[in-house]
Write a protein that holds these residues in place. Structure first.
Motif, PDB file in Angstrom:
ATOM      1  N   ASN A   1      65.638  36.844  46.583  1.00 54.29           N
ATOM      2  CA  ASN A   1      65.578  35.481  47.134  1.00 54.29           C
ATOM      3  C   ASN A   1      65.443  35.592  48.650  1.00 54.29           C
ATOM      4  O   ASN A   1      66.403  35.946  49.332  1.00 54.29           O
ATOM      5  CB  ASN A   1      66.866  34.735  46.752  1.00 54.29           C
ATOM      6  N   TRP A   2      64.241  35.285  49.142  1.00 53.70           N
ATOM      7  CA  TRP A   2      63.985  35.450  50.576  1.00 53.70           C
ATOM      8  C   TRP A   2      64.645  34.351  51.409  1.00 53.70           C
ATOM      9  O   TRP A   2      64.680  34.430  52.611  1.00 53.70           O
ATOM     10  CB  TRP A   2      62.486  35.420  50.851  1.00 53.70           C
TER      11      TRP A   2
ATOM     12  N   THR B   1      55.897  27.503  51.121  1.00 54.38           N
ATOM     13  CA  THR B   1      54.622  27.610  51.850  1.00 54.38           C
ATOM     14  C   THR B   1      53.950  28.967  51.669  1.00 54.38           C
ATOM     15  O   THR B   1      52.784  29.129  52.038  1.00 54.38           O
ATOM     16  CB  THR B   1      54.848  27.352  53.355  1.00 54.38           C
ATOM     17  N   ASP B   2      54.660  29.938  51.111  1.00 55.55           N
ATOM     18  CA  ASP B   2      54.075  31.263  50.889  1.00 55.55           C
ATOM     19  C   ASP B   2      53.477  31.418  49.492  1.00 55.55           C
ATOM     20  O   ASP B   2      52.762  32.392  49.215  1.00 55.55           O
ATOM     21  CB  ASP B   2      55.154  32.369  50.990  1.00 55.55           C
ATOM     22  N   LEU B   3      53.821  30.506  48.594  1.00 51.36           N
ATOM     23  CA  LEU B   3      53.550  30.765  47.173  1.00 51.36           C
ATOM     24  C   LEU B   3      52.063  30.924  46.859  1.00 51.36           C
ATOM     25  O   LEU B   3      51.681  31.781  46.061  1.00 51.36           O
ATOM     26  CB  LEU B   3      54.177  29.682  46.298  1.00 51.36           C
TER      27      LEU B   3
ATOM     28  N   TYR C   1      56.975  36.160  40.452  1.00 47.82           N
ATOM     29  CA  TYR C   1      57.444  35.398  41.612  1.00 47.82           C
ATOM     30  C   TYR C   1      57.834  33.997  41.155  1.00 47.82           C
ATOM     31  O   TYR C   1      57.474  33.547  40.053  1.00 47.82           O
ATOM     32  CB  TYR C   1      56.393  35.341  42.735  1.00 47.82           C
ATOM     33  N   GLY C   2      58.590  33.352  42.014  1.00 46.98           N
ATOM     34  CA  GLY C   2      59.018  32.002  41.684  1.00 46.98           C
ATOM     35  C   GLY C   2      59.417  31.250  42.937  1.00 46.98           C
ATOM     36  O   GLY C   2      59.337  31.790  44.053  1.00 46.98           O
ATOM     37  N   ALA C   3      59.855  30.014  42.739  1.00 45.42           N
ATOM     38  CA  ALA C   3      60.248  29.170  43.868  1.00 45.42           C
ATOM     39  C   ALA C   3      61.775  29.141  43.973  1.00 45.42           C
ATOM     40  O   ALA C   3      62.487  29.507  43.044  1.00 45.42           O
ATOM     41  CB  ALA C   3      59.693  27.762  43.668  1.00 45.42           C
ATOM     42  N   GLN C   4      62.234  28.672  45.115  1.00 43.83           N
ATOM     43  CA  GLN C   4      63.683  28.648  45.374  1.00 43.83           C
ATOM     44  C   GLN C   4      64.339  27.341  44.935  1.00 43.83           C
ATOM     45  O   GLN C   4      65.571  27.214  45.005  1.00 43.83           O
ATOM     46  CB  GLN C   4      63.945  28.880  46.858  1.00 43.83           C
TER      47      GLN C   4
ATOM     48  N   TYR D   1      59.228  31.759  37.472  1.00 50.71           N
ATOM     49  CA  TYR D   1      60.648  31.425  37.601  1.00 50.71           C
ATOM     50  C   TYR D   1      60.871  30.361  38.665  1.00 50.71           C
ATOM     51  O   TYR D   1      60.038  30.147  39.535  1.00 50.71           O
ATOM     52  CB  TYR D   1      61.431  32.670  38.045  1.00 50.71           C
ATOM     53  N   VAL D   2      62.061  29.748  38.595  1.00 49.62           N
ATOM     54  CA  VAL D   2      62.505  28.899  39.704  1.00 49.62           C
ATOM     55  C   VAL D   2      64.034  29.003  39.795  1.00 49.62           C
ATOM     56  O   VAL D   2      64.724  28.965  38.772  1.00 49.62           O
ATOM     57  CB  VAL D   2      62.020  27.430  39.534  1.00 49.62           C
ATOM     58  N   LEU D   3      64.530  29.183  41.013  1.00 47.90           N
ATOM     59  CA  LEU D   3      65.988  29.190  41.219  1.00 47.90           C
ATOM     60  C   LEU D   3      66.483  27.752  41.167  1.00 47.90           C
ATOM     61  O   LEU D   3      65.845  26.860  41.735  1.00 47.90           O
ATOM     62  CB  LEU D   3      66.347  29.780  42.591  1.00 47.90           C
TER      63      LEU D   3
END
Ligand SMILES: O=C[C@H](O)COP(=O)(O)O
Length: 266
Positions: free
Chosen positions: A16-17, A56-58, A74-77, A103-105
């Motif tokens: 998680n960045w 914005t990176d996705l 990859y996924g979103a936060q 995925y999504v957190l």
């Protein structure tokens, strides 16, 4: 004991960045991470690797992963509980699916504490994620005050029960146990502490979604995970990976976490 090698649950190491790395930095980072792991002959089918960049990176990450056929997920936060409409600043699960996020957190403690997300909103977001074919990574965890007042598992158990209300037993989900006091503090929970809570969380899965879902659902530990401590968690029977914050921004450190098997002599 050897590493937890339950054949029904492929370990997942998720980075998680948070609000770090812009889209240009993301491209360079993902490229280097993939090379690094490839050089180390990492078996992505044995240990899945996922990154969670800012929204914005996705698109950039999608383009790179797809063009270079990188074996990274990859996924979103976060995502909106709504599909579309007048919700300024929100991001629909439909948009994330279009970007081929897997995925999504949901319900990360920073969303709960900094943005006042409650259990009801978390449950609505879990439903939205499933509706859009995203695997929700449901984050639960107690604060230091909760720990003192209620012990380690009461709050995470209550949060997971709430998050699962309305979820069907066909759902593909991941649970992340992240004690708030361990996040970014350098003070990680011990593997025994994390296992104790993970076992309770698996019981919740069993009670609410049935044996089969409980047996195949991955439970991650998060909170000051590093290359030096990952092996301890991976030896526990109810822990199937890690949700990594700070250390996921350092390619060598994150790669060392991903390659936890070398720390347990496999
Ligand atoms: O989502 C990740 C967690 O908040 C853990 O963060 P951390 O590894 O920096 O403690």
């Amino acid at each position: 004991m050897a590493v937890n090698d339950n054949p029904r649950r492929t370990p997942l190491i998720a980075g998680n960045w948070k609000m770090n790395l812009d889209h240009l930095q993301a491209i360079a980072f993902v490229q280097k991470l993939a090379w690094n792991l490839k050089d180390a002959k990492h078996d992505f089918s044995a240990v899945e690797v996922a990154v969670f960049p800012p929204f914005t990176d996705l698109r950039s990450v999608q383009t790179l992963v797809s063009a270079d056929k990188l074996p990274l997920a990859y996924g979103a936060q976060d995502l909106s509980a709504q599909d579309s409409g007048a919700y300024t600043g929100e991001i629909s699960g439909g948009f994330l699916s279009q970007l081929e996020c897997q995925y999504v957190l949901i319900g990360h403690s920073e969303r709960r504490t900094l943005h006042g997300e409650d259990d009801e909103q978390v449950a609505a977001k879990v439903k939205a994620a499933l509706k859009h074919n995203l695997v929700p990574i449901i984050c639960v965890g107690e604060t230091a005050a909760d720990l003192e007042l209620h012990g380690p598992s009461a709050v995470p158990v209550a949060q997971l029960k709430a998050a699962l209300s309305g979820v069907s037993n066909a759902a593909d989900i991941v649970v992340a146990y992240e004690p708030v006091w361990a996040i970014g503090s350098g003070q990680a929970a011990t593997p025994e502490q994390a296992e104790q809570v993970a076992a309770q969380l698996r019981n919740v899965l069993k009670d609410t979604l049935g044996e089969d879902v409980a047996a195949r659902t991955r439970i991650l530990y998060g909170g000051s995970v590093k290359g030096v401590n990952i092996a301890g968690y991976m030896r526990e029977p109810n822990l199937d990976g890690a949700l990594v914050g700070g250390a996921s921004l350092d390619i060598d450190e994150f790669s060392s976490i991903v390659r936890f098997q070398k720390h347990v002599g496999l």
